[in-house]
Design a protein around this motif. Structure first.
Motif, mmCIF file in Angstrom:
data_model
loop_
_atom_site.group_PDB
_atom_site.id
_atom_site.type_symbol
_atom_site.label_atom_id
_atom_site.label_comp_id
_atom_site.label_asym_id
_atom_site.label_seq_id
_atom_site.Cartn_x
_atom_site.Cartn_y
_atom_site.Cartn_z
ATOM 1 N N SER A 15 -8.727 13.318 -10.510
ATOM 2 C CA SER A 15 -10.082 13.442 -11.058
ATOM 3 C C SER A 15 -11.006 12.326 -10.584
ATOM 4 C CB SER A 15 -10.030 13.439 -12.589
ATOM 5 O OG SER A 15 -9.332 14.558 -13.089
ATOM 6 N N THR A 16 -10.474 11.122 -10.377
ATOM 7 C CA THR A 16 -11.349 9.974 -10.082
ATOM 8 C C THR A 16 -11.268 9.503 -8.639
ATOM 9 O OG1 THR A 16 -9.715 8.264 -10.667
ATOM 10 C CG2 THR A 16 -11.060 9.172 -12.465
ATOM 11 N N GLY A 17 -10.224 9.877 -7.878
ATOM 12 C CA GLY A 17 -10.023 9.322 -6.543
ATOM 13 C C GLY A 17 -10.833 10.032 -5.480
ATOM 14 N N LYS A 18 -12.092 9.660 -5.346
ATOM 15 C CA LYS A 18 -12.964 10.317 -4.360
ATOM 16 C C LYS A 18 -14.165 9.420 -4.079
ATOM 17 C CE LYS A 18 -12.517 13.496 -7.330
ATOM 18 N NZ LYS A 18 -12.465 14.704 -8.185
ATOM 19 N N GLN A 19 -14.817 9.672 -2.950
ATOM 20 C CA GLN A 19 -15.990 8.897 -2.537
ATOM 21 C C GLN A 19 -15.682 7.406 -2.438
ATOM 22 O OE1 GLN A 19 -19.582 9.917 -4.765
ATOM 23 N NE2 GLN A 19 -18.773 11.968 -5.158
ATOM 24 N N GLY A 20 -14.426 7.086 -2.094
ATOM 25 C CA GLY A 20 -14.045 5.690 -1.933
ATOM 26 C C GLY A 20 -13.878 4.942 -3.237
ATOM 27 N N ARG A 21 -13.894 5.677 -4.347
ATOM 28 C CA ARG A 21 -13.719 5.050 -5.660
ATOM 29 C C ARG A 21 -12.539 5.699 -6.366
ATOM 30 N NH1 ARG A 21 -19.308 5.696 -5.093
ATOM 31 N NH2 ARG A 21 -19.461 7.594 -6.332
ATOM 32 N N GLY A 22 -12.153 5.149 -7.523
ATOM 33 C CA GLY A 22 -11.107 5.799 -8.287
ATOM 34 C C GLY A 22 -10.255 4.838 -9.077
ATOM 35 N N ILE A 23 -9.442 5.423 -9.945
ATOM 36 C CA ILE A 23 -8.472 4.678 -10.756
ATOM 37 C C ILE A 23 -7.089 5.110 -10.297
ATOM 38 C CG2 ILE A 23 -7.581 4.296 -13.088
ATOM 39 C CD1 ILE A 23 -10.431 5.014 -14.106
ATOM 40 N N LEU A 24 -6.252 4.144 -9.904
ATOM 41 C CA LEU A 24 -4.910 4.440 -9.417
ATOM 42 C C LEU A 24 -3.904 4.297 -10.549
ATOM 43 C CD1 LEU A 24 -2.931 5.034 -7.070
ATOM 44 C CD2 LEU A 24 -2.702 2.553 -6.814
ATOM 45 N N PRO A 25 -3.327 5.402 -11.045
ATOM 46 C CA PRO A 25 -2.269 5.284 -12.045
ATOM 47 C C PRO A 25 -0.968 4.808 -11.389
ATOM 48 C CG PRO A 25 -3.290 7.473 -12.043
ATOM 49 C CD PRO A 25 -3.662 6.795 -10.769
ATOM 50 N N VAL A 26 -0.255 3.940 -12.083
ATOM 51 C CA VAL A 26 1.028 3.424 -11.601
ATOM 52 C C VAL A 26 2.055 3.674 -12.700
ATOM 53 C CG1 VAL A 26 2.256 1.445 -10.645
ATOM 54 C CG2 VAL A 26 -0.225 1.637 -10.321
ATOM 55 N N VAL A 27 3.069 4.488 -12.378
ATOM 56 C CA VAL A 27 4.058 4.918 -13.370
ATOM 57 C C VAL A 27 5.366 4.159 -13.158
ATOM 58 C CG1 VAL A 27 5.386 6.887 -14.218
ATOM 59 C CG2 VAL A 27 3.005 7.203 -13.511
ATOM 60 N N GLY A 28 5.947 3.684 -14.257
ATOM 61 C CA GLY A 28 7.274 3.082 -14.190
ATOM 62 C C GLY A 28 7.311 1.689 -13.636
ATOM 63 N N ALA A 29 6.189 0.975 -13.639
ATOM 64 C CA ALA A 29 6.130 -0.364 -13.046
ATOM 65 C C ALA A 29 5.950 -1.424 -14.120
ATOM 66 C CB ALA A 29 4.996 -0.442 -12.040
ATOM 67 N N ASP A 30 6.474 -2.609 -13.852
ATOM 68 C CA ASP A 30 6.230 -3.753 -14.716
ATOM 69 C C ASP A 30 4.929 -4.423 -14.296
ATOM 70 O OD1 ASP A 30 8.627 -3.464 -16.157
ATOM 71 O OD2 ASP A 30 9.745 -4.550 -14.611
ATOM 72 N N PRO A 31 4.126 -4.888 -15.244
ATOM 73 C CA PRO A 31 2.864 -5.539 -14.892
ATOM 74 C C PRO A 31 3.099 -6.816 -14.086
ATOM 75 C CG PRO A 31 2.935 -4.970 -17.233
ATOM 76 C CD PRO A 31 4.318 -4.793 -16.701
ATOM 77 N N ASN A 32 2.203 -7.061 -13.133
ATOM 78 C CA ASN A 32 2.203 -8.327 -12.401
ATOM 79 C C ASN A 32 1.173 -9.297 -12.951
ATOM 80 O OD1 ASN A 32 4.178 -7.796 -10.288
ATOM 81 N ND2 ASN A 32 2.725 -6.269 -9.523
ATOM 82 N N ARG A 33 0.364 -8.793 -13.892
ATOM 83 C CA ARG A 33 -0.729 -9.560 -14.477
ATOM 84 C C ARG A 33 -1.721 -10.019 -13.419
ATOM 85 N NH1 ARG A 33 -1.066 -7.585 -19.273
ATOM 86 N NH2 ARG A 33 0.933 -7.531 -20.329
ATOM 87 N N SER A 34 -1.911 -9.186 -12.407
ATOM 88 C CA SER A 34 -2.937 -9.466 -11.417
ATOM 89 C C SER A 34 -4.284 -9.019 -11.974
ATOM 90 C CB SER A 34 -2.630 -8.755 -10.105
ATOM 91 O OG SER A 34 -2.474 -7.371 -10.302
ATOM 92 N N GLY A 35 -5.350 -9.493 -11.352
ATOM 93 C CA GLY A 35 -6.682 -9.300 -11.916
ATOM 94 C C GLY A 35 -7.172 -7.876 -11.913
ATOM 95 N N ASP A 36 -6.524 -6.981 -11.136
ATOM 96 C CA ASP A 36 -7.029 -5.603 -11.072
ATOM 97 C C ASP A 36 -6.181 -4.625 -11.874
ATOM 98 O OD1 ASP A 36 -4.854 -5.743 -9.385
ATOM 99 O OD2 ASP A 36 -5.798 -4.671 -7.714
ATOM 100 N N GLU A 37 -5.308 -5.133 -12.734
ATOM 101 C CA GLU A 37 -4.455 -4.260 -13.544
ATOM 102 C C GLU A 37 -5.044 -4.014 -14.925
ATOM 103 O OE1 GLU A 37 0.023 -5.426 -11.905
ATOM 104 O OE2 GLU A 37 -0.624 -6.047 -13.895
ATOM 105 N N LEU A 38 -4.856 -2.784 -15.412
ATOM 106 C CA LEU A 38 -5.114 -2.437 -16.812
ATOM 107 C C LEU A 38 -3.855 -1.765 -17.321
ATOM 108 C CD1 LEU A 38 -7.132 -2.065 -19.228
ATOM 109 C CD2 LEU A 38 -7.528 0.237 -18.314
ATOM 110 N N VAL A 39 -3.225 -2.345 -18.332
ATOM 111 C CA VAL A 39 -1.988 -1.789 -18.874
ATOM 112 C C VAL A 39 -2.317 -0.985 -20.127
ATOM 113 C CG1 VAL A 39 0.337 -2.269 -19.725
ATOM 114 C CG2 VAL A 39 -0.681 -3.753 -17.982
#
Length: 537
Positions: free
Chosen positions: A275-299
């Protein structure tokens, strides 16, 4: 149903955009099905894609017929329910049945080995639900043709063993009429990934024995909240997703380890990415991963306090609230959440490849045991290649692993005699390509995603090509030792599977991103070599 913010930055970003949305009257306009919300360019598409907002009520009309259909199939001894569908036509039903602990076999693959497993399982008691919104999905067409031939060869009448779910006017509607199959038409104003509460989610789940009436009750209970300016879980979640993405936190880590709902992140992944990945924009869902606490993550955690956002509620309500939230996030990102412009690209590439006498696989750059490596690489072995790919991930990017393999093959791995469950699980993990994601994720602070092909083409495949061009791509294919012919088609499943992989790889390569293909000349040994190399990288 409740959405709560557990991190100050998320709360601040969400509050800022929520105020703007409320000022523009978005909650009531969206709940009322206003197609002008996403702009003039998206209006025509939105006008025929907002029927999901009324499904908690309108889908109740299906319940009597579904109850009768389920009773008839059980009375006929058809207790093995197989769902042939891709993406939005399979993911919701799979989660409904897994959460309700009722058995459902899902065919969302062209892998000959995985399809063969279903074909050899209790054919005499099998009913096949063939689900496709367009009625022309190539994978589903293959599954239907294969089952029709199998039933006929076994002296079983396919007419009463195939149930068709499709949109009015599709080729499948006519096929159902010609073949005497049970037909359930879905509302045409609901897009595939928003169809969880439509016939696509409900028909296979009802046949399998899930409580679909309860599911609709759960959704209906939250429906009145979606027009409110406050106390609106869809608005709260959408503001968090979109507000965080606008603030640079566009990697959505989904956590559900404590949830009684089984597999919801897989469904969310398709909904949000496509739904969101288009026109060079978007939200990338990540399944089954542990957070890295990097600045671009939303848990975002389902029924758990481990995330930046917590989402609580039963499955039916979750479906509806996530759909609403995704539509809101699309509005904030200024993209049309209902189209999928890049999905067709890989399909067209596949069709063109299948028309060739031979598939153009090329020559491997190098071979490491049972693994052939195709693509531009300076490394000479797999550990070096993995290190090279991880190094190539941009600071705001990700690594995507795409495996065109049998996702059930790991369960064939030998286990020690007398092994307990933990030992069996360890044996399965070390034979599972999915373990590669975990091993490579340990070696980078960037997100690593994993998708089974061709299933992911109907979900994150749109994001890969339409979203931000910061991905690095690792594709895995495997030798086919026992292929499955497709009646009435000039290709087998194995040829189709490889064409799909090559077609998508070509689409990725045209965007200039690093992309390599690993081909397993021995599948079991190849997976073992990949996992060993990942630990050496």
């Amino acid at each position: 149903m409740e959405v709560s913010y557990r991190e100050e930055g998320v709360a601040s970003a969400a509050s800022s955009v929520a105020g703007r949305l409320v000022a523009d009257g978005v909650p009531a306009r969206l709940a009322g099905g206003d197609p002008t919300l996403w702009g003039e360019d998206a209006e025509a598409e939105a006008a025929v894609r907002l029927g999901w907002l009324t499904l908690p009520r309108s889908s109740r009309e299906l319940l009597p017929a579904l109850g009768e259909l389920a009773a008839r199939t059980r009375a006929a001894g058809l207790t093995n329910v197989v769902l042939a569908g891709m993406g939005g036509s399979s993911l919701a039903a799979e989660i409904i049945c897994a959460t309700g602990d009722v058995p459902l076999t899902v065919l969302d693959t062209t892998d000959p080995g995985q399809v063969r497993r279903a074909l050899t399982d209790r054919l005499e008691s099998t009913v096949v639900v063939v689900a496709s919104k367009s009625g022309s999905t190539v994978e589903t067409d293959c599954h239907l043709r294969i089952y029709q031939r199998l039933f006929a060869d076994a002296g079983l009448d396919p007419a009463g063993r195939v149930v068709v779910v499709t949109d009015p006017g599709s080729p499948l509607e006519q096929l159902a009429a010609d073949g005497g199959h049970e037909l359930v038409l879905a509302p045409p104003d609901v897009g595939g990934r928003y169809s969880a509460l439509s016939a696509f989610g409900l028909v296979p789940a009802a046949l399998a024995g899930a409580d679909v009436a309860g599911l609709l009750d759960e959704a209906a209970e939250v429906l009145p909240l979606l027009s409110l300016d406050t106390g609106n879980p869809g608005l709260d979640l959408g503001a968090a997703l979109g507000g965080a993405a606008l603030a640079g936190r566009d990697k959505l880590l989904l956590e559900d380890q404590l949830s009684p709902i089984f597999g919801l992140p897989d469904w969310i992944e398709q909904l949000v990415a496509e739904s969101t990945g288009k026109q060079g924009r978007g939200i990338l869902p990540v399944v089954g991963a542990d957070p890295n606490r990097s600045g671009d993550e939303l848990v975002v955690a389902i029924e758990s306090d481990v995330g930046d956002v917590r989402v609580d509620g039963p499955l039916g309500a979750q479906f509806l609230v996530w759909e609403y939230a995704t539509a809101v996030a699309g509005l904030l990102l200024e993209v049309d959440p209902f189209d999928q412009p890049q999905v067709a690209e890989s399909k067209e590439n596949t069709t063109a490849l299948l028309a060739l006498p031979d598939l153009p696989t090329g020559a491997p750059a190098f071979t490491d045991g049972p693994v052939e490596v195709y693509g531009a690489a300076t490394a000479k072995d797999l550990p070096g290649l993995f290190a090279e790919l991880l190094h190539a991930i941009p600071g705001d990017g990700y690594l995507a692993i795409m495996a065109y393999l049998d996702r059930l093959a790991a369960f064939d791995a030998p286990v020690p005699e007398g092994a307990d469950f933990e030992q069996m699980t360890d044996a399965w993990m070390m034979a599972d390509p999915l373990t590669l994601r975990t091993l490579l994720a340990l070696r980078t602070d960037r997100p690593v995603t994993f998708g089974w092909g061709p299933r992911f083409l109907h979900s994150t495949g749109q994001y890969h090509k339409g979203g931000p061009q910061n991905g690095v791509f690792l594709q895995i294919t495997g030798v086919v030792t026992e292929d499955v012919a497709v009646p009435g088609r000039p290709y087998s499943l194995g040829r189709l599977q490889l064409a799909q992989a090559l077609g998508d790889l070509a689409a990725l390569e045209t965007r200039g991103r690093p992309a390599v293909r690993l081909h397993l000349t021995d599948r079991a040994a190849g997976v073992a070599r990949l996992l060993a190399a990942a630990q050496e990288a």
